[in-house]
Design a protein around this motif. Structure first.
Motif, PDB file in Angstrom:
ATOM      1  N   LYS A 291       0.836  -1.188   0.000  1.00 61.54           N
ATOM      2  CA  LYS A 291       0.000   0.000   0.000  1.00 61.54           C
ATOM      3  C   LYS A 291       0.878   1.247   0.000  1.00 61.54           C
ATOM      4  CE  LYS A 291      -3.870  -2.162   2.463  1.00 61.54           C
ATOM      5  NZ  LYS A 291      -4.830  -2.051   1.347  1.00 61.54           N
ATOM      6  N   GLU A 292       0.232   2.400  -0.083  1.00 62.12           N
ATOM      7  CA  GLU A 292       0.992   3.652  -0.023  1.00 62.12           C
ATOM      8  C   GLU A 292       1.579   3.872   1.366  1.00 62.12           C
ATOM      9  OE1 GLU A 292      -1.495   6.820  -1.285  1.00 62.12           O
ATOM     10  OE2 GLU A 292      -1.620   6.138  -3.373  1.00 62.12           O
ATOM     11  N   THR A 293       0.920   3.315   2.375  1.00 61.82           N
ATOM     12  CA  THR A 293       1.389   3.445   3.749  1.00 61.82           C
ATOM     13  C   THR A 293       2.280   2.268   4.123  1.00 61.82           C
ATOM     14  OG1 THR A 293      -0.668   2.389   4.462  1.00 61.82           O
ATOM     15  CG2 THR A 293      -0.574   4.793   4.531  1.00 61.82           C
ATOM     16  N   HIS A 294       2.968   2.415   5.247  1.00 59.77           N
ATOM     17  CA  HIS A 294       3.879   1.380   5.741  1.00 59.77           C
ATOM     18  C   HIS A 294       3.086   0.222   6.339  1.00 59.77           C
ATOM     19  CE1 HIS A 294       7.655  -0.117   7.559  1.00 59.77           C
ATOM     20  NE2 HIS A 294       6.882  -0.450   8.590  1.00 59.77           N
ATOM     21  N   LEU A 295       3.409  -1.008   5.937  1.00 61.25           N
ATOM     22  CA  LEU A 295       2.763  -2.212   6.452  1.00 61.25           C
ATOM     23  C   LEU A 295       3.779  -3.047   7.220  1.00 61.25           C
ATOM     24  CD1 LEU A 295       0.678  -3.336   3.330  1.00 61.25           C
ATOM     25  CD2 LEU A 295      -0.178  -2.167   5.360  1.00 61.25           C
ATOM     26  N   SER A 296       3.308  -3.724   8.271  1.00 61.75           N
ATOM     27  CA  SER A 296       4.187  -4.602   9.044  1.00 61.75           C
ATOM     28  C   SER A 296       3.332  -5.563   9.861  1.00 61.75           C
ATOM     29  CB  SER A 296       5.107  -3.771   9.960  1.00 61.75           C
ATOM     30  OG  SER A 296       4.342  -3.028  10.880  1.00 61.75           O
ATOM     31  N   TYR A 297       3.977  -6.424  10.649  1.00 62.81           N
ATOM     32  CA  TYR A 297       3.343  -7.317  11.612  1.00 62.81           C
ATOM     33  C   TYR A 297       2.143  -8.064  11.014  1.00 62.81           C
ATOM     34  CZ  TYR A 297       2.736  -8.731  16.525  1.00 62.81           C
ATOM     35  OH  TYR A 297       2.682  -9.433  17.716  1.00 62.81           O
ATOM     36  N   PRO A 298       2.366  -8.924  10.001  1.00 61.59           N
ATOM     37  CA  PRO A 298       1.255  -9.622   9.333  1.00 61.59           C
ATOM     38  C   PRO A 298       0.763 -10.824  10.138  1.00 61.59           C
ATOM     39  CG  PRO A 298       3.344 -10.263   8.346  1.00 61.59           C
ATOM     40  CD  PRO A 298       3.680  -9.244   9.387  1.00 61.59           C
ATOM     41  N   PHE A 299      -0.063 -10.578  11.132  1.00 58.12           N
ATOM     42  CA  PHE A 299      -0.562 -11.670  11.966  1.00 58.12           C
ATOM     43  C   PHE A 299      -1.603 -12.469  11.176  1.00 58.12           C
ATOM     44  CE2 PHE A 299      -0.671 -13.298  16.313  1.00 58.12           C
ATOM     45  CZ  PHE A 299      -1.711 -14.214  16.191  1.00 58.12           C
ATOM     46  N   VAL A 300      -1.304 -13.750  10.938  1.00 60.55           N
ATOM     47  CA  VAL A 300      -2.169 -14.627  10.146  1.00 60.55           C
ATOM     48  C   VAL A 300      -2.887 -15.586  11.081  1.00 60.55           C
ATOM     49  CG1 VAL A 300      -2.249 -16.271   8.253  1.00 60.55           C
ATOM     50  CG2 VAL A 300      -0.566 -14.433   8.222  1.00 60.55           C
TER      51      VAL A 300
END
Length: 477
Positions: A291-300
Motif C-alpha cells: 500500500k501507499e502506507t507502511h505495512l508490518s506485523y502480518p498476523f495470520v
C-alpha cells in the motif's frame, strides 16, 4: 459540574513546556487547574535565558504562575498532585487523593536546573518517573522511551504521561503503570556518558554506509529454557532491504512464513514457503500486500478453515482484517474494526472459548507507540462485538507493552512475547507469563528476555515465531 484539581509546587516559576501542558489539558478537558506554591517569592531564570541555546529556551524558559493559592487555602476534597519536595506538606493533608510525583520539582523547574535534570535523569539514565500515595501506600513507575529519540520527542512522552496521571486523579481512569521496584532505577557508569555520542554516530554510519537493517534469524527452541539467544543462523535476504516481523502459517499443503519486507524504506508484506523440518526457505519470496502506507506485523490466523490476516497499518489510522482469496498470495479487505486511532502490532489469541485481542494504541501524536497495551475480547473475532476490557490499558510500560509475536504455551505457561523499547526500539524481547486473563482482570509477569551478546554482529530483538523445535525471529544486522 466542572472538574477541579490542584497542583502543588515548590515555586511559582516553572518551565514553559510544563505550563503549556497544563493549560492545554485544562482547556481540552474543561478542568479547572489551581496552583499552590510553597514559595512565591524570587525570580525566574530570565537573566540566564539569553545565554542558553534556543532549544533550551524553547522548552525551559521561565513562566510565572499568577494567582497561586497558599497551602492553607486548599480544598481538602479536591485531588492534589504534588511535585518533588512537597512530601512534608502532603503528609499533613487529610485528603486521601494526594499523589506525589517524585523528582517533580526539578521537572517543573525552568532554566538550566530543569533542563539538566531532565537530560541527566531521564534522557541519559532512563530513570522512570515515580508517583505515590502515602495514604494508600501505592507507588507506580512510569517509563517512556529515552535515548532512541530526540529531546523534544521525549518531552512529548512526558507530556502524555502527565496527562494520564491527571486522568487517573480526576476521573479515576485505569493507568496500567507497573508497581514501583528498586530494580527500576539503573545507574549507568560514567563511560556510558562518554560512549553515547560515539554510539549514535556509529549507528548513523551503520545505517547509511553499511546499509544495516532488520534480518530474520533462526534459533533452536532450547533458547526458551533460559530465555537466551543461542545458535543463531541468519536467513539470507532474497529481495528488499530488510525482513522483519515473522509469522508462520501451516495450511496442511505447505508451511509459509509471512513477514514485513522493507523496500526503499517502506514496509510491504511478503511470504516464503518453508521446509517443515529445517524451516529453510523453499524458493524466492513473493509480495502479498503493498500500500501507499507502511505495512508490518502480518498476523495470520485461521477461523472456520478460512485464513485471515491483521496487518499493522497504523499510518492509515485504522485496524482492519483481510481475507485470503487464494492462500497465501491473494488477500482482500474484509472489514475495518476500528478507525481514527493508530493501532500497533495487533495480536489475537483464542483461549477458553473466546478471542482475546492485544493491541498497542497510540492515542496522541506526541505519545509513544510502545507504551499502552489495550485488551479486547469477543466470541467471534469476525463480528463487530469486540468488548473493551475494563482495565485498559492493561499494561503501560515501554519495556513489555508492544507485542512481539503470537502468544504460546511453554511448559504449561501461557507466554506473551513483548518488545523491550526502553532505551532503543526493539532493543530486546521480553517473555511475559500471563497469570490471569478474564473479562474482569489481566495480570502478567516477566520471565526473561532475549538479547544478543555484545560479541555478536546482531543487535536488538523484535519478534518471534515458533514452530516445532525451531524459532524464527528478527534482529538488526
Amino acid at each position: 459540574m466542572r472538574q477541579k484539581v490542584t497542583i502543588v509546587l515548590e515555586s511559582n516559576f516553572v518551565a514553559r513546556w510544563f505550563a503549556e501542558v497544563l493549560e492545554c489539558y485544562g482547556k481540552a478537558n474543561e478542568v479547572e487547574i489551581s496552583f499552590a506554591c510553597l514559595r512565591t517569592s524570587g525570580k525566574g531564570g530570565a537573566i540566564w535565558e539569553k545565554w542558553l541555546p534556543k532549544n533550551i529556551i524553547r522548552f525551559w524558559a521561565s513562566k510565572k504562575l499568577e494567582n497561586c493559592l497558599s497551602p492553607q487555602e486548599l480544598d481538602q476534597d479536591e485531588p492534589l498532585l504534588c511535585f518533588g519536595d512537597c512530601q512534608n506538606f502532603c503528609a499533613g493533608s487529610s485528603n486521601a487523593n494526594v499523589w506525589i510525583l517524585e523528582k517533580g520539582s526539578d521537572l517543573a523547574a525552568s532554566g538550566l536546573r530543569g533542563w539538566f535534570n531532565f537530560f541527566h535523569t531521564f534522557f541519559w539514565l532512563g530513570h522512570p518517573l515515580v508517583f505515590s500515595n502515602s495514604k494508600t501506600q501505592q507507588r507506580f513507575s512510569i517509563f517512556f522511551q529515552t535515548r532512541d529519540f530526540k529531546l523534544s520527542r521525549n518531552l512529548g512522552f512526558l507530556r502524555f504521561n502527565l496527562e494520564k496521571i491527571l486522568d487517573f486523579l480526576i476521573y479515576d481512569k485505569p493507568h496500567g503503570y507497573p508497581v514501583w521496584s528498586n530494580n527500576d532505577f539503573v545507574h549507568f557508569p560514567i563511560r556510558e556518558y562518554i560512549r553515547y555520542p560515539f554510539w549514535q554516530f556509529l549507528q548513523k554510519i551503520k545505517r547509511k554506509v553499511l546499509k544495516a537493517n532488520w534480518q530474520l534469524v533462526k534459533m533452536s527452541r532450547k533458547s526458551l529454557e533460559r530465555f537466551t539467544s543461542v545458535d543463531e543462523t541468519l536467513i539470507p535476504l532474497f529481495s528488499g532491504e530488510g525482513w522483519a516481523d515473522p509469522f508462520i502459517a501451516d495450511s496442511g499443503e505447505g508451511l509459509f512464513l509471512f513477514f514485513e519486507e522493507i523496500v526503499q524504506g517502506k514496509g510491504q508484506l511478503s511470504v516464503l514457503e518453508l521446509n517443515r523440518k529445517s524451516l529453510s526457505p523453499q524458493g524466492p519470496s513473493k509480495t502479498v500486500m503493498e500500500k501507499e502506507t507502511h505495512l508490518s506485523y502480518p498476523f495470520v490466523l485461521n477461523v472456520d478453515e478460512q485464513w485471515y490476516m491483521i496487518p499493522e497499518n497504523s499510518a492509515a489510522n485504522d485496524l482492519s482484517i483481510y481475507k485470503a482469496e487464494a492462500f497465501p498470495f491473494e488477500w482482500t479487505h474484509f472489514k475495518t474494526v476500528f478507525s481514527g486511532s493508530k493501532w500497533v502490532d495487533t495480536t489475537p489469541f483464542f483461549f477458553k472459548g473466546k478471542w482475546w485481542i492485544f493491541s498497542v494504541r497510540k492515542v496522541a501524536d506526541y505519545g509513544s507507540s510502545y507504551q499502552d497495551l489495550y485488551l479486547f475480547y469477543c466470541d467471534d473475532i469476525l463480528k463487530d462485538d469486540w468488548q473493551v476490557h475494563p482495565c485498559n490499558p492493561v499494561v503501560s510500560d515501554v519495556r513489555h507493552a508492544r507485542g512481539g509475536g503470537a502468544l504460546f504455551f511453554y511448559e504449561g505457561r501461557l507466554i506473551r512475547p513483548a518488545q523491550n523499547c526502553h532505551n532503543k526500539y526493539g532493543g530486546g524481547l521480553q517473555f511475559c507469563e500471563v497469570l490471569e486473563l478474564s473479562e474482569e482482570r489481566y495480570e502478567e509477569r516477566v520471565l526473561g528476555e532475549f538479547r544478543f551478546p555484545v560479541n555478536k554482529p546482531m543487535s536488538s530483538f523484535h519478534t518471534v515465531a515458533l514452530y516445532g523445535d525451531h524459532i524464527i525471529g528478527d534482529c538488526y544486522v
